[in-house]
Write an enzyme that holds these catalytic residues in place. Sequence first.
Site, short mmCIF file in Angstrom:
data_model
loop_
_atom_site.label_atom_id
_atom_site.label_comp_id
_atom_site.label_asym_id
_atom_site.label_seq_id
_atom_site.Cartn_x
_atom_site.Cartn_y
_atom_site.Cartn_z
N CYS A 2 0.83 -1.19 0.00
CA CYS A 2 0.00 0.00 0.00
C CYS A 2 0.87 1.24 0.00
O CYS A 2 2.09 1.19 -0.14
CB CYS A 2 -0.89 0.00 1.24
SG CYS A 2 0.05 -0.07 2.77
N LEU A 225 8.74 -12.77 -12.09
CA LEU A 225 9.46 -12.02 -13.11
C LEU A 225 10.59 -12.90 -13.62
O LEU A 225 11.31 -13.51 -12.82
CB LEU A 225 10.02 -10.72 -12.52
CG LEU A 225 9.01 -9.72 -11.96
CD1 LEU A 225 9.73 -8.47 -11.45
CD2 LEU A 225 7.97 -9.34 -13.00
N ILE A 255 10.25 -9.15 -20.64
CA ILE A 255 10.04 -8.01 -21.53
C ILE A 255 11.31 -7.72 -22.33
O ILE A 255 12.43 -7.96 -21.86
CB ILE A 255 9.62 -6.75 -20.73
CG1 ILE A 255 9.19 -5.63 -21.69
CG2 ILE A 255 10.72 -6.28 -19.77
CD1 ILE A 255 8.48 -4.47 -21.01
N GLY A 331 14.14 -11.32 -8.55
CA GLY A 331 15.49 -11.78 -8.22
C GLY A 331 16.44 -10.72 -7.71
O GLY A 331 17.66 -10.94 -7.67
#
Length: 538
Positions: A2, A225, A255, A331
Amino acid sequence: MCGILAIIGKGKEEALVQQLSKRMSHRGPDESDIHVTEKGHILAHERLSIVDLHTGKQPIQGTDSAWMVHNGEIYNHKKLRETILKHHTFRTTSDSEVIVHLYEEFGYDFCDMLDGIFALVVIDGDDYIVARDPLGVKPLYYGMDERGRLYFASEMKAITDQCKSFSTFPPGHYYTEKTGFVKYYKPEWEAHESAIEKLDLQALQSSLTQAVEKRLMCDVPFGVLLSGGLDSSLIASITSRLLEGSGQELHSFSIGLDASAPDLVAAKKVADFIGTTHHEIHFTVEQGIEILDKLIWHLETYDVTSIRASTPMYFLSKAITEKGIKMVLSGEGADEIFGGYLYFRNAPSVLDFQKETIERVQKLFTADLLRADKSTMAHGLEARVPFLDKAFLDLAIKIQPEEKMPKTYDGIEKYILRKAFDTPERPFLPEEILWRQKEQFSDGVGYNWIDTLIEYCSSQVTDEEFAKAKLFFPYNTPVTKEAFYYRRIFNKHFPQDSAAQTVRKWIPKWQENQDPSGRANAAHVKADVSIAVEKEVV
């Protein structure tokens, strides 16, 4: 996860505080709330629901008069509830609630009991405590206004125009009015002399596996990821093994500029090997340049390597949340712990190598952790970092540095990490991935990204402007036109001297070219040691 905002002191209008908190609404798109205490102090919260989706709304009240807000995750909250807090009555099943009960039970002396990541504020009457996790995985800033009120916020943008001065809250510390700043995290590994432990490969493998396992605590869809480098690939492989037999699908994300990007090619091999549902995201250099202004507003830094690497991570995070994923494992941290950056092979001695690994870990909050948090949380995505687990750090950093250093010049970074997971009977990764040369994220998405970015930024800064860099920016003066361009954008959003002073530049040691690209090191397989050199201040 948050965004939190706390104001200690009376007289601040509740409506204004809500507006300030909403500047961080990207961090918590699910819920928003505010509480004004009986003494007039204010706690505000922008919530990203990860654990206890239904009753975990913040601020949370303790047993009596204490209230708290928290950004992060407490992985041992169930154990705390069942042991030292078993006689407490809880209002929620949220991991965060244990914080206010620990305060009620132990006063200020409870931060070391938390296994997790956190930026937290507890207020009880006029008493309060503010704390940040050991390495600063979660961001926190503090400042004071002209009336002496104290502000604490997850992001600088919530307080910059309210405070006459502000700064970064130091990781591993807590603060109270009575004690001032107190360093509660004092690991043995901070002393380089403690690196005397013999190598135990099985212990290393077991500890990292446990670090990953505890970070699977969540009530929402999650993923990993996957850049195709050693660090993210190992985390993805361990996660895949832990989920075996659960029937749960593991999504992986990578990506690059196009399908030929080094990271995308490697990531596809890993995904196929470990059996994830893989998602490959592309972005263009033009798209990256277009979002620089917005990105720097999110990042709150002008550090060159942070901006270069955060751009693809920003696009990747957006794509991940659009698929309904709210948490990912990452990582970050392994390069610092094990000396994985290419410049480490130039360390003049074993002692220098060890000292640099310690310093890099201690300063992670200024660079990689800042990037990992703010580029993901820009889209309401939580990133968890198993390599920075306290127990794993205690084990890994205290290993004799001779074992960590590259064994050959062409070499092998993070040598012992590879040895620990080089298991021929059931490999964690393909051999070519396990021993792949270090590729920094901003390079791995496609070498053209950095090269074109430098050209573009240089075209936006005239020689006349650049000659006056020292005049424009006397603190942390930019030494390339690229750095000048980022600094100009940063100053547009955050013109205060205090803002500039929160930033630390990431600079590689022991190499002639100080550009942070991995290709600036002569040892890179596709080295380009002239990167940005011709654009430096003379």
